[in-house]
Design a protein around this motif. Structure first.
Motif, PDB file in Angstrom:
ATOM      1  N   UNK A  16       0.094 -35.047  -6.390  1.00  0.00           N
ATOM      2  CA  UNK A  16       1.177 -34.546  -7.233  1.00  0.00           C
ATOM      3  C   UNK A  16       2.434 -34.340  -6.404  1.00  0.00           C
ATOM      4  N   UNK A  17       3.581 -34.689  -7.000  1.00  0.00           N
ATOM      5  CA  UNK A  17       4.867 -34.415  -6.372  1.00  0.00           C
ATOM      6  C   UNK A  17       5.807 -33.817  -7.396  1.00  0.00           C
ATOM      7  N   UNK A  18       6.289 -32.611  -7.116  1.00  0.00           N
ATOM      8  CA  UNK A  18       7.300 -31.959  -7.955  1.00  0.00           C
ATOM      9  C   UNK A  18       8.554 -31.730  -7.124  1.00  0.00           C
ATOM     10  N   UNK A  19       9.699 -31.933  -7.763  1.00  0.00           N
ATOM     11  CA  UNK A  19      10.969 -31.643  -7.105  1.00  0.00           C
ATOM     12  C   UNK A  19      11.485 -30.295  -7.583  1.00  0.00           C
ATOM     13  N   UNK A  20      12.727 -29.973  -7.279  1.00  0.00           N
ATOM     14  CA  UNK A  20      13.250 -28.631  -7.542  1.00  0.00           C
ATOM     15  C   UNK A  20      13.260 -28.265  -9.012  1.00  0.00           C
ATOM     16  N   UNK A  47       8.913 -44.094 -13.021  1.00  0.00           N
ATOM     17  CA  UNK A  47       7.512 -43.838 -13.394  1.00  0.00           C
ATOM     18  C   UNK A  47       6.722 -43.163 -12.283  1.00  0.00           C
ATOM     19  N   UNK A  48       7.271 -43.122 -11.052  1.00  0.00           N
ATOM     20  CA  UNK A  48       6.588 -42.458  -9.944  1.00  0.00           C
ATOM     21  C   UNK A  48       5.984 -43.394  -8.918  1.00  0.00           C
ATOM     22  N   UNK A  49       6.161 -44.700  -9.096  1.00  0.00           N
ATOM     23  CA  UNK A  49       5.504 -45.651  -8.181  1.00  0.00           C
ATOM     24  C   UNK A  49       6.070 -45.589  -6.761  1.00  0.00           C
ATOM     25  N   UNK A  50       7.406 -45.518  -6.621  1.00  0.00           N
ATOM     26  CA  UNK A  50       8.002 -45.459  -5.281  1.00  0.00           C
ATOM     27  C   UNK A  50       7.734 -44.115  -4.616  1.00  0.00           C
ATOM     28  N   UNK A  51       7.720 -43.050  -5.403  1.00  0.00           N
ATOM     29  CA  UNK A  51       7.386 -41.731  -4.856  1.00  0.00           C
ATOM     30  C   UNK A  51       5.963 -41.724  -4.326  1.00  0.00           C
ATOM     31  N   UNK A  52       5.050 -42.354  -5.062  1.00  0.00           N
ATOM     32  CA  UNK A  52       3.660 -42.466  -4.609  1.00  0.00           C
ATOM     33  C   UNK A  52       3.594 -43.204  -3.282  1.00  0.00           C
ATOM     34  N   UNK A  59       6.903 -40.423   4.130  1.00  0.00           N
ATOM     35  CA  UNK A  59       8.341 -40.210   3.968  1.00  0.00           C
ATOM     36  C   UNK A  59       8.634 -39.157   2.912  1.00  0.00           C
ATOM     37  N   UNK A  60       7.619 -38.780   2.159  1.00  0.00           N
ATOM     38  CA  UNK A  60       7.653 -37.636   1.230  1.00  0.00           C
ATOM     39  C   UNK A  60       6.344 -36.892   1.426  1.00  0.00           C
ATOM     40  N   UNK A  61       6.386 -35.579   1.298  1.00  0.00           N
ATOM     41  CA  UNK A  61       5.155 -34.806   1.355  1.00  0.00           C
ATOM     42  C   UNK A  61       4.748 -34.383  -0.042  1.00  0.00           C
ATOM     43  N   UNK A  62       3.444 -34.412  -0.289  1.00  0.00           N
ATOM     44  CA  UNK A  62       2.909 -34.069  -1.604  1.00  0.00           C
ATOM     45  C   UNK A  62       3.081 -32.584  -1.892  1.00  0.00           C
ATOM     46  N   UNK A  63       3.263 -32.261  -3.162  1.00  0.00           N
ATOM     47  CA  UNK A  63       3.243 -30.862  -3.587  1.00  0.00           C
ATOM     48  C   UNK A  63       1.806 -30.346  -3.586  1.00  0.00           C
ATOM     49  N   UNK A  75      -2.536 -36.424   4.660  1.00  0.00           N
ATOM     50  CA  UNK A  75      -1.525 -35.893   3.748  1.00  0.00           C
ATOM     51  C   UNK A  75      -0.342 -35.265   4.468  1.00  0.00           C
ATOM     52  N   UNK A  76      -0.616 -34.545   5.566  1.00  0.00           N
ATOM     53  CA  UNK A  76       0.458 -33.804   6.236  1.00  0.00           C
ATOM     54  C   UNK A  76       0.821 -34.381   7.586  1.00  0.00           C
ATOM     55  N   UNK A  77       0.295 -35.551   7.909  1.00  0.00           N
ATOM     56  CA  UNK A  77       0.629 -36.159   9.198  1.00  0.00           C
ATOM     57  C   UNK A  77       2.018 -36.799   9.150  1.00  0.00           C
ATOM     58  N   UNK A  78       2.734 -36.832  10.276  1.00  0.00           N
ATOM     59  CA  UNK A  78       3.999 -37.575  10.327  1.00  0.00           C
ATOM     60  C   UNK A  78       3.746 -39.057  10.086  1.00  0.00           C
ATOM     61  N   UNK A  79       4.773 -39.757   9.641  1.00  0.00           N
ATOM     62  CA  UNK A  79       4.636 -41.171   9.297  1.00  0.00           C
ATOM     63  C   UNK A  79       4.087 -41.999  10.459  1.00  0.00           C
ATOM     64  N   UNK A  80       4.523 -41.696  11.677  1.00  0.00           N
ATOM     65  CA  UNK A  80       4.143 -42.498  12.841  1.00  0.00           C
ATOM     66  C   UNK A  80       2.682 -42.335  13.228  1.00  0.00           C
ATOM     67  N   UNK A  81       2.002 -41.317  12.702  1.00  0.00           N
ATOM     68  CA  UNK A  81       0.612 -41.054  13.088  1.00  0.00           C
ATOM     69  C   UNK A  81      -0.388 -41.425  11.994  1.00  0.00           C
TER      70      UNK A  81
END
Length: 333
Positions: A16-20, A47-52, A59-63, A75-81
Motif C-alpha cells: 500500500x502507498x498513501x500520499x499526504x 492506476x498505481x502501476x508506476x508507483x508500484x 525509489x518510493x517507500x511503502x506505507x 521493503x526498507x532497503x535502499x535502492x542500491x542494496x
C-alpha cells in the motif's frame, strides 16, 4: 545465463502507498512474479502501476505491506542494496558522457578502477550490439541506440530483477515494435525477471508472460495475455483491453469479442437492435461502430467484419441492424 541463478521471484504482500491526502495510490495489492518471467503492469494513467514499480525499486517507500525478493524482505532497503535495476522512460543518459562512460558510471561511483569498469562496460555494449558506437555521446545516437545503452547501463550492476518504466513510449511506432522484440529476446537470453510498466495493451500482450491489469490502485486481473484477453475478470478489464463489447441480456452481463459478433441488416426479434454510427476501414477488416439497445439502455459497441464479408454485404452510416453472437463466445462478468 541460467534463469534460476540469474533471476529472482518478486512477491508483493498487501502493498500500500498513501500520499499526504490519504487516498491510496496503491491499495493492498498482492502478487507473485515467478523468476525469469516477463511481467507487464498495465493500466490507465493514475492506476498505481508506476508507483508500484518505484516501490519495488526503492525509489518510493511503502506505507504498509512488503516487497520480497526470493523471500528476502527488501521493503526498507535502499535502492542500491535490493538487487534490482531501473531503466527509465527518458533513458536518463548523461549527455556529456560517451556511451561507454554512461554504462560504466555506476561502477565508477563504487570505486572500480577505470580499466575494470571499461572492460565490463565494453562487454555489455557488445552484448547489445553497441560496441562499435561506444565512444559516441547520447546526442549522436538514435532513440533505439540510446535505449540499448540504457539497458547496458542497467545490467552492469548485475541485477536479479530489471524494472522498466514505459521504456518504449518515447520511440516512434515502427521503432517501438522493433525494440519490444529486442527487449523480449534480451529477457530470454539474460534469464532475468523483467517488470515492465506500460499503458499499451498491445505492448503488454506482445511481451508479457504475466499481465497485471490495474485500476484505481488495485489489481483487477493477473494472468497470461491469452487469459486476460479471452476471459476478462471484470467490465473494466473487458473495456480497457479493447476488442470487447459489454452487453446486458437476460438479466446478465457478458463480454463478447468484437470479432465474435455478427451483424444482420434490419431489425429482427431475436437480435440486439443497433444503429451504425461509424465505419473504419482497417485493411484486412472493417471496424463498425454502433449504438445498440440492450437491457441497460444505449451501449456503444463495435463489430469487426472481415474485408471479404464486408465486400459482399456492406452497411451504411445510420443503417439499422441486428447484432448476434454464439452463446459459447460470450464470457460472463
Amino acid at each position: 545465463m541460467n534463469a534460476n541463478k540469474a533471476s529472482s521471484a518478486v512477491e508483493l504482500v498487501s502493498l500500500t502507498k498513501r500520499y499526504d491526502d490519504g487516498e491510496p495510490a496503491v491499495d493492498q495489492i498482492s502478487l507473485r512474479i515467478e523468476p525469469g518471467s516477463y511481467c507487464c503492469l498495465l493500466g490507465p494513467s493514475g492506476c498505481g502501476k508506476s508507483t508500484t514499480l518505484r516501490m519495488v525499486a526503492g525509489h518510493e517507500f511503502a506505507t504498509s505491506g512488503d516487497v520480497l525478493l526470493d523471500h528476502r524482505n527488501i521493503t526498507w532497503l535502499p535502492a542500491a542494496e535490493r538487487g534490482t535495476a531501473m531503466m527509465f522512460q527518458s533513458f536518463a543518459l548523461f549527455p556529456h558522457l560517451s556511451a561507454l562512460d554512461n554504462v560504466a558510471f555506476s561502477l565508477k561511483m563504487k570505486g572500480a578502477s577505470k580499466t575494470e569498469r571499461h572492460h565490463k562496460a565494453k562487454d555489455l555494449l557488445e552484448r547489445v550490439a553497441m560496441g562499435h558506437l561506444a565512444h559516441r555521446k547520447p546526442g549522436e545516437l538514435s532513440g533505439g541506440q540510446q535505449q540499448r545503452v540504457a539497458l547496458a547501463r542497467a545490467l552492469i550492476t548485475q541485477p536479479r530483477v530489471l524494472l522498466l518504466d514505459e521504456p518504449l513510449s518515447a520511440l516512434d511506432p515502427f521503432l517501438r515494435i522493433q525494440m519490444r522484440a529486442e527487449l523480449r529476446a534480451w529477457q530470454k537470453e539474460l534469464g532475468l525477471t523483467f517488470i515492465h510498466v506500460t499503458h499499451s495493451q498491445e505492448e503488454a500482450m506482445a511481451l508479457a508472460d504475466l499481465m497485471v491489469v490495474m485500476n484505481q490502485g488495485r489489481i483487477e486481473q493477473a494472468g497470461t495475455p491469452h487469459e486476460v484477453y479471452n476471459r476478462p475478470a471484470s467490465e473494466f478489464v473487458a473495456r480497457f483491453m479493447g476488442g470487447h463489447n459489454v452487453v446486458h441480456t437476460n438479466g446478465q452481463k457478458f463480454a463478447v469479442r468484437n470479432d465474435h459478433m455478427r451483424m444482420s441488416p434490419g431489425g429482427t426479434s431475436d437480435g440486439l437492435p443497433a444503429r451504425v454510427t461509424d465505419i473504419e476501414y482497417q485493411g484486412i477488416y472493417v471496424l463498425v461502430g454502433l449504438r445498440a439497445q440492450d437491457e441497460m439502455g444505449d451501449q456503444e459497441v463495435s463489430v469487426m467484419v472481415p474485408e471479404a464479408q464486408w465486400a459482399e454485404a456492406p452497411v451504411a452510416l445510420g443503417e439499422h441492424v441486428s447484432l448476434g453472437w454464439t452463446p459459447a463466445m460470450a464470457h460472463g462478468l
